[in-house]
Design a protein around this motif. Structure first.
Motif, mmCIF file in Angstrom:
data_model
loop_
_atom_site.group_PDB
_atom_site.id
_atom_site.type_symbol
_atom_site.label_atom_id
_atom_site.label_comp_id
_atom_site.label_asym_id
_atom_site.label_seq_id
_atom_site.Cartn_x
_atom_site.Cartn_y
_atom_site.Cartn_z
ATOM 1 N N VAL A 150 -8.985 5.997 50.879
ATOM 2 C CA VAL A 150 -9.024 7.381 51.374
ATOM 3 C C VAL A 150 -9.695 7.453 52.739
ATOM 4 C CG1 VAL A 150 -8.963 8.398 49.073
ATOM 5 C CG2 VAL A 150 -11.173 7.788 50.091
ATOM 6 N N ALA A 151 -9.602 6.378 53.492
ATOM 7 C CA ALA A 151 -10.279 6.332 54.793
ATOM 8 C C ALA A 151 -9.778 7.422 55.724
ATOM 9 C CB ALA A 151 -10.087 4.949 55.420
ATOM 10 N N ASN A 152 -8.481 7.662 55.741
ATOM 11 C CA ASN A 152 -7.936 8.706 56.626
ATOM 12 C C ASN A 152 -8.418 10.092 56.214
ATOM 13 O OD1 ASN A 152 -6.502 6.843 58.162
ATOM 14 N ND2 ASN A 152 -4.686 6.965 56.856
ATOM 15 N N ALA A 153 -8.450 10.346 54.911
ATOM 16 C CA ALA A 153 -8.926 11.642 54.437
ATOM 17 C C ALA A 153 -10.398 11.828 54.748
ATOM 18 C CB ALA A 153 -8.677 11.762 52.928
ATOM 19 N N VAL A 154 -11.191 10.767 54.626
ATOM 20 C CA VAL A 154 -12.610 10.834 54.945
ATOM 21 C C VAL A 154 -12.812 11.158 56.427
ATOM 22 C CG1 VAL A 154 -14.702 9.436 55.186
ATOM 23 C CG2 VAL A 154 -13.377 9.349 53.066
ATOM 24 N N ASP A 155 -12.008 10.539 57.265
ATOM 25 C CA ASP A 155 -12.114 10.791 58.706
ATOM 26 C C ASP A 155 -11.828 12.260 59.028
ATOM 27 O OD1 ASP A 155 -12.237 9.815 61.567
ATOM 28 O OD2 ASP A 155 -10.189 10.580 61.505
ATOM 29 N N LYS A 156 -10.842 12.839 58.391
ATOM 30 C CA LYS A 156 -10.501 14.238 58.640
ATOM 31 C C LYS A 156 -11.576 15.181 58.112
ATOM 32 C CE LYS A 156 -5.510 13.637 58.908
ATOM 33 N NZ LYS A 156 -4.189 14.037 58.367
ATOM 34 N N LEU A 157 -12.138 14.865 56.954
ATOM 35 C CA LEU A 157 -13.199 15.702 56.405
ATOM 36 C C LEU A 157 -14.425 15.694 57.301
ATOM 37 C CD1 LEU A 157 -13.016 14.783 52.594
ATOM 38 C CD2 LEU A 157 -12.316 16.924 53.658
ATOM 39 N N ARG A 158 -14.720 14.543 57.867
ATOM 40 C CA ARG A 158 -15.883 14.427 58.756
ATOM 41 C C ARG A 158 -15.595 15.098 60.101
ATOM 42 N NH1 ARG A 158 -20.799 14.213 60.139
ATOM 43 N NH2 ARG A 158 -21.837 12.292 60.750
ATOM 44 N N ALA A 159 -14.405 14.880 60.641
ATOM 45 C CA ALA A 159 -14.077 15.407 61.961
ATOM 46 C C ALA A 159 -13.889 16.918 61.953
ATOM 47 C CB ALA A 159 -12.806 14.729 62.480
ATOM 48 N N SER A 160 -13.502 17.455 60.819
ATOM 49 C CA SER A 160 -13.297 18.903 60.744
ATOM 50 C C SER A 160 -14.581 19.660 60.482
ATOM 51 C CB SER A 160 -12.294 19.213 59.629
ATOM 52 O OG SER A 160 -12.818 18.855 58.361
ATOM 53 N N GLY A 161 -15.677 18.948 60.248
ATOM 54 C CA GLY A 161 -16.949 19.600 59.991
ATOM 55 C C GLY A 161 -17.085 20.152 58.590
#
Length: 382
Positions: free
Chosen positions: A326-337
């Motif tokens: 889920v690396a891509n999903a984690v990146d989006k969750l972090r980048a979206s604040g």
């Protein structure tokens, strides 16, 4: 040839061989029930045994005696994995499980007990027995860990279905034996007179003849005057196969798995639908059990005042997602604040770390509001 009647009646194998009497008692086949239950219950038990129990306060894990008991060594005779696997087996098979704390601060799973239920007072557990030792004292509900799984014992609920399956399995097994049976005709010259001594010798010869067929891969029939043996069936199974018996056992296991919420493909190791099956297994089978365990542990280990101040128990090790998947999903969750770094670590089953950077909420330009970004040409026009 009336004397042959007495010969056949005295030989039970001949009687079965010539289909004179094919009445078979359907055995209980209790191993079918044991096989299905053990397969499914131990599957869940092995899953729960991988769990890690964390006592958390102010987002930090507390290392105390309870942490050691739940995760390392509940008692002198069991590791944590063995303890929780037995815990789940008792919970599902007996529909209830009782864990007591001994005077030496050991967690022990009771083998038997009596429960006195009250309306407004804590229930009392008496005659608690662990292995061969019976406790003389009684235990109140608030002193023990006690859980129920459903409204009825699984073993009792399944008895009726297992009885039908065992009768069917017994009939199929006996039919399979008969279909592979080698049959023959024994002819005796009727002109010869057989006295009792000769009949006895003939009986012993026939017994040895059929014993050799059962125990030896190659059996030779001696040619005697006035005695002929002709084989009429060479084990043709008429299309039947042991696969039918295997399919029946598989269907029985499937029924038990469906009751417990285990996908059939998962219990049989079918990898074609593994991803879908494992998600359904975690959601509909494991999560409800974990929630029951967590609620009971919180109620018995953490008092109300500490709970209101934020102390809790979390169970990790089974329901979390793989970070690499889920690396891509984690990146989006972090980048979206939406989440900070430590909150994501907790969701992935890791403990938070003392790093100020991971406590910050990050919002990248891709997620910035349109009102905060400059539009092309607006500055020049001003």
């Amino acid at each position: 040839m009336g004397f042959l009647d007495s010969v056949f009646k005295r030989n039970s194998e001949l009687e079965s061989l010539f289909d004179l009497d094919l009445l078979y008692d359907s055995s209980t086949r209790s191993y079918l029930k044991k096989l299905a239950l053990e397969t499914c219950i131990n599957f869940i038990g092995r899953t729960i045994s991988q769990c890690e129990f964390r006592i958390i306060k102010d987002k930090k894990r507390i290392r105390n005696e309870w942490d050691y008991l739940l995760n390392v060594r509940p008692n002198t005779d069991q590791s944590a994995a063995e303890f929780w696997q037995q815990f789940i087996y008792r919970l599902i098979y007996d529909n209830e499980v009782l864990v007591i704390m001994s005077d030496e601060n050991q967690l022990l799973i009771a083998d038997s007990f009596d429960r006195d239920e009250y309306a407004v007072y804590p229930d009392i557990f008496r005659n608690v027995t662990v292995k061969d030792y019976s406790f003389k004292r009684s235990f109140r509900m608030d002193e023990v860990i006690y859980m129920t799984y459903n409204n009825e014992k699984l073993s009792q609920f399944m008895d009726g279905m297992f009885e039908d399956y065992s009768d069917l399995f017994a009939r199929m097994l006996e039919t399979q034996k008969l279909s592979n049976q080698i049959r023959g005709i024994v002819s005796i010259d009727a002109q010869q007179s057989l006295d009792e001594e000769q009949q006895t010798k003939l009986q012993k010869f026939i017994d040895r003849l059929f014993t050799s067929f059962k125990k030896s891969a190659i059996a030779l029939v001696p040619k005697l005057k006035g005695f002929d043996y002709t084989e009429t069936n060479k084990g043709d199974n008429n299309g039947r196969s042991v696969e039918e018996l295997a399919k029946l056992k598989r269907d029985l296991t499937n029924d038990v798995a469906n009751i417990l919420g285990i996908p059939n493909s998962l219990i049989h190791g079918d990898m074609s639908e593994y991803e879908t099956a494992i998600k359904a297994y975690i959601k509909f089978c494991i999560r409800p059990i974990i929630k029951k365990i967590r609620d009971e542990l919180i109620a018995k280990i953490i008092d109300k005042a500490d709970y209101m101040r934020g102390m809790k128990i979390e169970i990790y090790g089974v329901t979390e997602m793989n970070p690499l998947e889920v690396a891509n999903a984690v990146d989006k969750l972090r980048a979206s604040g939406t989440y900070n770094g430590n909150e994501i670590r907790i969701k992935l089953g890791d403990e938070p770390v003392d790093n100020p950077v991971l406590e910050e909420y990050v919002l990248t330009k891709n997620y910035e509001s349109a009102d905060t970004s400059e539009k092309g040409g607006e500055t020049n026009n001003a």
